[in-house]
Design a protein around this motif. Structure first.
Motif, PDB file in Angstrom:
ATOM      1  N   SER A  82       0.793  -1.044   0.064  1.00  0.00           N
ATOM      2  CA  SER A  82       0.082   0.167   0.122  1.00  0.00           C
ATOM      3  C   SER A  82       0.863   1.031   0.153  1.00  0.00           C
ATOM      4  O   SER A  82       0.170   2.412  -0.048  1.00  0.00           O
ATOM      5  N   ALA A  83       2.002   1.200  -0.091  1.00  0.00           N
ATOM      6  CA  ALA A  83       2.946   2.489   0.072  1.00  0.00           C
ATOM      7  C   ALA A  83       2.737   3.349  -1.293  1.00  0.00           C
ATOM      8  O   ALA A  83       2.587   2.649  -2.233  1.00  0.00           O
ATOM      9  N   ASP A  84       2.495   4.669  -0.744  1.00  0.00           N
ATOM     10  CA  ASP A  84       2.411   5.457  -2.050  1.00  0.00           C
ATOM     11  C   ASP A  84       3.675   5.815  -2.756  1.00  0.00           C
ATOM     12  O   ASP A  84       4.892   6.132  -2.313  1.00  0.00           O
ATOM     13  N   MET A  85       3.662   5.423  -3.926  1.00  0.00           N
ATOM     14  CA  MET A  85       4.683   5.707  -4.794  1.00  0.00           C
ATOM     15  C   MET A  85       4.609   6.649  -5.794  1.00  0.00           C
ATOM     16  O   MET A  85       5.678   6.908  -6.663  1.00  0.00           O
ATOM     17  N   HIS A  86       3.782   7.622  -5.710  1.00  0.00           N
ATOM     18  CA  HIS A  86       3.530   8.674  -6.644  1.00  0.00           C
ATOM     19  C   HIS A  86       4.674   9.812  -6.678  1.00  0.00           C
ATOM     20  O   HIS A  86       5.013  10.396  -7.782  1.00  0.00           O
TER      21      HIS A  86
END
Length: 389
Positions: free
Chosen positions: A39-43
């Motif tokens: 679920s880590a945000d990679m944006h």
């Protein structure tokens, strides 16, 4: 040695798929070849030039900048179906919660105890405010007939429900697995007009964001009950809250709680538990690691969200894997260049998906850096990998 960076805690069952003699795996790897993520945000993640693939241990990829990955020639995998049983079971629970006043009734009992009341004295009289209908004989509309939607539709028929399903992109596999008792609707309007319950199982994208809005709700039956275990953004919250207040929507159960929904009457908020089972997390991790391994070692792609499925058995001593724009003349440029260098092609497969394409070429002899660099110089070429046995 392939370097794999983990951005979340990944099940040991998944990590065991990556041979320690060939893979260095940790959350501190640099210049990584691949990434395992939940679920880590990679944006805002800065891609190293070495990055070739990202495998999401789950179905949704909203936390990954997919288009940026495509432009950089980075394959993005997900794990459809790996968490399907877990979400299906929660969907059955959500149907029950939407129909019966279980959550509100439980809170009422707690409030009575807190007020010093003997609940045994008041429960029979108080229970009337939490009465709800049975599922049997009611109509369920399932929006999205992927791995999860099919299972939800099938089990609902076993609960005695009349089930309609809608999916404009219904796959052959999904159709084969779908119960004959499920009516396949030709449009969403059929779902909206006929359903007592509606459950959503589609990805969130430009086409689906806010799809449950004032216009959609207007078409629904009065007293409809809506379940959303897919993505919060699929539902326009202000429109939904207004419909709950008017009684048009009788109840809403979602796995994506927000402050705006908290405290709303006839809303049940679940803390994103859809895939939160040990079995689901293990299944997703194993599938993600296997997808990553097969791509890095063999160039095969399956379950990618940004590139076509392409799996080719080895038939040469070397393999060239090319991600490129889906442009006219691209294949002829590749074969012409290889032919001019005297390279004999044993087998070649090309597949496209939208504006991107993937080509795998098995060759009978090894090639030099010059040939690989010449391929990389072709206009529209995004990534060239050279693999040997």
């Amino acid at each position: 040695m392939f370097r794999i960076k983990t951005l979340n805690k990944i099940s040991p069952a998944g990590l065991s798929q990556l041979d320690k003699s060939r893979y260095a795996v940790s959350d501190s790897e640099e210049q990584e070849d691949g990434i395992l993520v939940r679920s880590a945000d990679m944006h805002e993640y800065a891609f190293p030039d070495t990055l070739r693939a990202i495998a999401r241990a789950g179905a949704g990829t909203n936390n990954i900048p997919v288009e940026r990955c495509s432009q950089a020639g980075v394959v993005v995998f997900n794990t459809p179906g790996a968490n399907a049983n877990a979400v299906k079971e929660l969907a059955v629970c959500a149907l029950m919660l939407s129909a019966r006043g279980i959550t509100a009734g439980s809170k009422w009992i707690d409030s009575q105890v807190a007020a010093g009341v003997n609940v045994e004295d008041v429960v029979e009289k108080g229970k009337n405010q939490f009465v709800g209908p049975e599922l049997m004989g009611k109509t369920l509309g399932v929006i999205g007939l992927g791995a999860i939607g099919v299972q939800v539709a099938n089990i609902a028929t076993k609960l005695g429900m009349n089930v309609y399903g809608y999916d404009p992109f219904l796959s052959v596999d999904a159709a084969l697995n779908l119960s004959r008792m499920v009516h396949v609707a030709k449009d969403l309007e059929t779902i909206y007009k006929n359903s007592d319950y509606i459950t959503i199982h589609v990805p969130q994208n430009k086409e689906t964001k806010g799809m449950i809005n004032e216009d959609a709700i207007h078409l629904m039956k009065g007293g409809v009950r809506i379940i959303n275990l897919a993505r919060g953004g699929l539902v326009n919250e202000p429109d939904l809250i207004a419909a709950l207040q008017s009684g048009k929507v009788a109840s809403y159960v979602t796995d994506f709680p927000t402050n705006a929904l908290a405290g709303c009457k006839n809303v049940t908020l679940i803390p994103h538990l859809g895939a939160s089972t040990p079995e689901s997390e293990e299944n997703c991790a194993v599938m993600a690691a296997q997808e990553l391994r097969d791509y890095l070692e063999n160039g095969n792609i399956r379950n990618s969200v940004n590139l076509p499925t392409l799996e080719q058995p080895w038939s040469g001593i070397a393999r060239i894997c090319l991600i490129h724009k889906n442009s006219p003349g691209m294949l002829s440029q590749i074969t012409t260049l290889l032919s001019a260098e005297g390279v004999n092609v044993e087998n070649m497969t090309n597949k496209s998906r939208g504006e991107y394409a993937y080509t795998v070429v098995d060759i009978a002899s090894r090639v030099s850096d010059k040939e690989i660099n010449d391929l990389r110089a072709i206009e529209g070429m995004l990534r060239v990998r050279y693999l040997t046995h």
